[in-house]
Design an enzyme around this catalytic site. Structure first.
Site, mmCIF file in Angstrom:
data_model
loop_
_atom_site.group_PDB
_atom_site.id
_atom_site.type_symbol
_atom_site.label_atom_id
_atom_site.label_comp_id
_atom_site.label_asym_id
_atom_site.label_seq_id
_atom_site.Cartn_x
_atom_site.Cartn_y
_atom_site.Cartn_z
ATOM 1 N N GLU A 156 6.009 2.754 1.033
ATOM 2 C CA GLU A 156 5.210 1.780 0.287
ATOM 3 C C GLU A 156 3.736 2.152 0.447
ATOM 4 O OE1 GLU A 156 6.561 -2.183 0.504
ATOM 5 O OE2 GLU A 156 4.756 -3.020 -0.402
ATOM 6 N N GLU A 206 4.184 -12.873 0.977
ATOM 7 C CA GLU A 206 4.682 -12.115 -0.175
ATOM 8 C C GLU A 206 6.214 -12.071 -0.212
ATOM 9 O OE1 GLU A 206 2.550 -8.339 0.137
ATOM 10 O OE2 GLU A 206 0.945 -9.173 -1.086
ATOM 11 N N ARG A 209 1.466 -10.604 11.967
ATOM 12 C CA ARG A 209 0.406 -10.383 10.969
ATOM 13 C C ARG A 209 -0.115 -11.697 10.393
ATOM 14 N NH1 ARG A 209 1.667 -7.261 6.356
ATOM 15 N NH2 ARG A 209 -0.108 -5.869 6.415
ATOM 16 N N ASP A 211 -7.686 -7.903 0.659
ATOM 17 C CA ASP A 211 -6.695 -6.850 0.833
ATOM 18 C C ASP A 211 -7.258 -5.439 0.715
ATOM 19 O OD1 ASP A 211 -4.282 -5.762 1.264
ATOM 20 O OD2 ASP A 211 -3.403 -6.268 -0.667
ATOM 21 N N GLU A 252 -4.536 2.853 -0.867
ATOM 22 C CA GLU A 252 -3.896 2.046 -1.905
ATOM 23 C C GLU A 252 -4.877 1.648 -3.005
ATOM 24 O OE1 GLU A 252 -2.059 -1.523 -0.395
ATOM 25 O OE2 GLU A 252 -1.694 -2.332 -2.389
ATOM 26 N N HIS A 301 -10.633 -6.296 -6.225
ATOM 27 C CA HIS A 301 -9.277 -6.465 -6.749
ATOM 28 C C HIS A 301 -9.195 -6.459 -8.276
ATOM 29 C CE1 HIS A 301 -5.096 -6.996 -6.104
ATOM 30 N NE2 HIS A 301 -5.224 -7.444 -4.869
HETATM 31 O O1 GCW Z 1 -1.838 -4.512 0.223
HETATM 32 C C1 GCW Z 1 -0.694 -5.229 -0.041
HETATM 33 C C2 GCW Z 1 0.218 -4.213 -0.607
HETATM 34 C C3 GCW Z 1 1.665 -4.409 -0.260
HETATM 35 C C4 GCW Z 1 1.771 -4.628 1.235
HETATM 36 C C5 GCW Z 1 0.976 -5.871 1.600
HETATM 37 C C6 GCW Z 1 0.955 -6.104 3.087
HETATM 38 C C7 GCW Z 1 3.526 -3.917 2.688
HETATM 39 O O2 GCW Z 1 0.033 -4.148 -1.985
HETATM 40 O O3 GCW Z 1 2.364 -3.271 -0.661
HETATM 41 O O4 GCW Z 1 3.105 -4.740 1.658
HETATM 42 O O5 GCW Z 1 -0.353 -5.723 1.214
HETATM 43 O O6 GCW Z 1 0.000 -5.702 3.721
HETATM 44 O O7 GCW Z 1 1.893 -6.689 3.612
#
Ligand code: GCW
Length: 717
Positions: free
Chosen positions: A183, A307, A340, A381, A409, A537
């Site tokens: 991922e 999520e 987390r 993020d 990412e 974002h």
């Molecule tokens: O940044 C986002 C990502 C997800 C990721 C999530 C996280 C592993 O798009 O892919 O999942 O954060 O940090 O949990």
């Protein structure tokens, strides 16, 4: 015919040595070209005394042999004892003679269990250099540090170093799935070949451990935080055990992600409720089973109720209940839980940036001793730029772990040259003001602000099975730099860049100086061409590749870029000031005031905290619209400059890596223009203003940019 064969052989050999360079990371051990340095090394390092017999000490010895052979062309005599002078004496304090120990006692008192001493001393009037520490792993760190001194052609004459890591857990988080997809991975597939484990030990596992040890990384979470419970079954634990055995002598502990619903999925229980006695027992037994195989297993990393991942809230419990239940399960074995804080609720449309703080801050002081809360560097993020996460400094009784993302990412995948330690440093140096001025994020992370016992830094790995590990040759610097900053969060990223360049490419100043500048500037360049002035974002959705500021049709509001930039005919930006969502309130009053007031809010974070009119006057006198457009253009110009500089480096390095970076910079340039054009055309619909002088005309129409689709962009599950 013979000559043809010769040419073929030559090509084959030159291909494989060039490819090896890519593979060898920062451990190139290039021949020391500086003859003064080379003769100094030879004169001062005539013999090596290696004290001890552990696997780790053998690794240290092998490393020294490789280093000397490659850098100086010969290996000094290696003995098990000290004879004569000008020796390098390598061994832990347990194995030092009492004479040496006495000589070094003051230095040994300065270091912690993982720290090392490298010191030139006089023993009975004979010059020696000692590398030591409290145990063999520390000695191995010292050996790598020593080799780095040689790699960077520094003097060894008056060495006097006592260096210790400032955090306990320095760990990579692999978002690797059991089917070997990664991922957000842009460097191929996962290194872990689960199918062939445990019987087949890929050399890559060893090389991975070696590279990590060389920068002081001491832990690895093998599996994705979007976890699969199967990793906890005996079938997989046997494989994990095999990896742990490989990593152990390099000082690397293995950790796993724990899927909260595992008791149901693989344990046949009806619930995963953390207060259910059967569930509690299940995790206790599971932990005991793991520790039986892997006595030094590190513990679990958990993404829960985030999520769509299962978690304690599914049973009306909270994060504390979940984390503490797991903490109890691993505590008897010395394990930790890294829980987390990356949460945001689908029921709260107000401001995603506020949600992790709102949920976690009230839990301060409620977690068990072996729980660490792992917090991303910013509240949204892993954006090219984010203000530091308001949780840092706001939970004095809870050890907070930093989570950085090394994989790019949101920063151009592995096609863009972006030197991330610059970003990491900016975060670490940020002042939270939580205990007055100077309460930096670094002091939260290393535990000095609140005297936390447990400390750590995690980095989401950018490593895959690509030949060069990280996709982009310069992305290796982000792995390297992460390790160095995890060891010491006060290091200067520019020093790291230089160290890395010298160890990876060349010590030639004509190469170092300009290329270091590229690295230093690269982070600001990506901010400029993607998200200047605090925008965030606005990447295309799902895969996050390329611009998508227009995306507005996703089911959850905070998944849409339009939610973040809020552009309309009146202006642009997310109002998080007192008059907006009041997210500023989550910071200490001094920081809150700074961000709240548009006059004092740093311009680089302006649109993160404020919604401003297109005519708002920036500090340089430009209107917001013009300033924004010029920033986008500046980003493109910066990439162009990077290309110019790089194109002149051909004579200093191997052609393979030269060409790779050249091609990648071309992609980066193309994509920087794509970002600029797509974003400006889109925002122009609202500003209704012409592009200012100095900004190039868009290369395509907005419709064209909107029509681009990337169904197979990598890393998107
Ligand atoms: O940044 C986002 C990502 C997800 C990721 C999530 C996280 C592993 O798009 O892919 O999942 O954060 O940090 O949990």
């Amino acid at each position: 015919m013979t000559s043809l064969r010769f040419v073929f052989l030559f090509l084959l050999i030159s291909f494989s040595t060039a490819a090896q360079k890519d593979y060898k990371l920062w451990l190139q051990y290039n021949t020391v070209a500086d003859s003064t340095a080379a003769s100094e090394y030879k004169n001062n390092l005539k013999g090596i005394a290696v004290l001890g017999n552990s696997e780790t000490i053998k690794i240290a010895e092998k490393e020294l042999k490789t280093g000397f052979a490659d850098m100086l062309g010969s290996i000094p005599e290696i003995r098990k004892d000290v004879k004569g002078e000008n020796n390098l004496i390598v061994g832990s304090q347990m194995n030092l003679s009492s004479e040496i120990k006495t000589e070094l006692q003051a230095d040994l008192n300065k270091i912690n269990t993982e720290g090392f001493v490298i010191k030139a001393i006089l023993l009975k009037n004979k010059k020696q250099i000692v590398i030591t520490g409290k145990n063999d792993i520390a000695v191995l760190y010292g050996v790598f540090h020593f080799l780095r001194i040689l790699q960077t052609n520094k003097s060894v004459k008056d060495l006097n170093i006592a260096d210790s890591p400032k955090t306990n857990i320095r760990i990579l988080n692999h978002w690797d799935n059991l089917d070997r997809t990664v991922e957000r991975g842009y460097a191929g597939f996962s290194l872990w070949n689960w199918q062939k484990l445990p019987d087949f030990i890929d050399q890559r596992y060893i090389d991975y451990a070696r590279a990590n040890a060389s920068i002081g990384i001491n832990g690895t979470v093998l599996t994705n935080v979007n976890a699969n419970a199967l990793i906890l079954t005996p079938q997989y634990l046997e494989k994990v055990e095999a990896l742990a055995n490989v990593f152990r002598p390099y000082g690397i502990k293995v950790y796993l992600t724990a899927r909260f619903s595992a008791p149901i999925e693989i344990g046949n229980l009806k619930t995963a409720d953390p207060k259910d006695p059967e569930v509690i027992n299940w995790w206790k037994n599971k932990s005991a089973e793991i520790y039986k195989r892997i006595p030094d297993f590190g513990g679990f990393l958990v993404k829960a109720n985030s999520e769509g991942q299962p978690g304690p809230q599914n049973y009306g419990r909270d994060h504390v209940d979940g984390a503490n239940m797991l903490a109890d399960a691993v505590a008897p074995f010395g394990g930790v839980i890294m829980w987390r804080a990356f949460v945001y609720s689908e029921h709260d449309a107000n401001d995603r940036a506020k949600q992790a703080y709102a949920e976690f801050q009230p839990y301060d002081g409620k977690f068990k001793e072996n729980v660490m809360v792992q917090v991303k560097n910013g509240a949204i993020d892993f954006q090219p730029r984010e203000p530091f996460h308001p949780l840092f400094g706001a939970m004095p009784k809870t050890p907070l772990m930093m989570e950085f993302q090394i994989t790019q990412e949101y920063l151009g995948f592995s096609a863009h040259l972006v030197f991330l330690p610059k970003l990491f440093q900016e975060v670490l140096e940020s002042d939270t003001f939580q205990k007055g001025k100077g309460s930096t994020v670094a002091k939260v992370v290393d535990g000095t602000l609140y005297k936390n016992k447990l400390t750590g830094t995690a980095g989401v790995a950018n490593i895959g099975n690509d030949l060069n590990w990280t996709g982009h040759p310069f992305a290796q610097a982000n792995w390297y730099g992460f390790g160095r900053l995890a060891w010491n969060p006060y290091l200067d990223s520019e020093v790291i860049a230089e160290e890395w360049l010298r160890s990876t490419f060349s010590n030639n100043e004509n190469f170092i100086k300009p290329v270091k500048n590229i690295m230093i500037e690269s982070r600001e360049a990506v901010v400029n061409y993607m998200t200047p002035l605090g925008l965030h974002h606005i990447m295309d959705t799902g895969h996050h590749y390329g611009p998508g500021p227009w995306v507005s049709n996703l089911s959850r509001p905070e998944w849409n870029p339009t939610y973040y930039h809020k552009a309309d005919k009146n202006g642009i930006g997310f109002d998080r000031s007192k008059s907006g969502t009041d997210a500023v309130w989550q910071y200490a009053p001094e920081a809150a005031k700074l961000f709240d007031n548009v006059e004092t809010c740093p311009e680089k974070e302006l649109l993160w905290f404020h919604h401003l009119s297109w005519d708002y006057k920036l500090k340089n006198g430009q209107t917001l619209w013009n300033g924004l457009a010029l920033k986008y253009q500046q980003g493109v110009d910066q990439v162009r400059k990077m290309q110019d500089v790089w194109n002149k480096t051909e004579n200093y390095i191997d052609s393979e890596r030269f060409n790779e970076v050249k091609m990648l910079l071309e992609i980066q340039h193309k994509e920087a223009k794509w970002w600029r054009d797509a974003c400006l055309l889109y925002f122009q619909q609202f500003s209704g203003k012409a592009l200012p002088d100095g900004v190039e005309k868009p290369t395509q129409t907005l419709e064209y940019f909107k029509s681009l689709k990337f169904p197979f962009a990598p890393g998107n599950g």
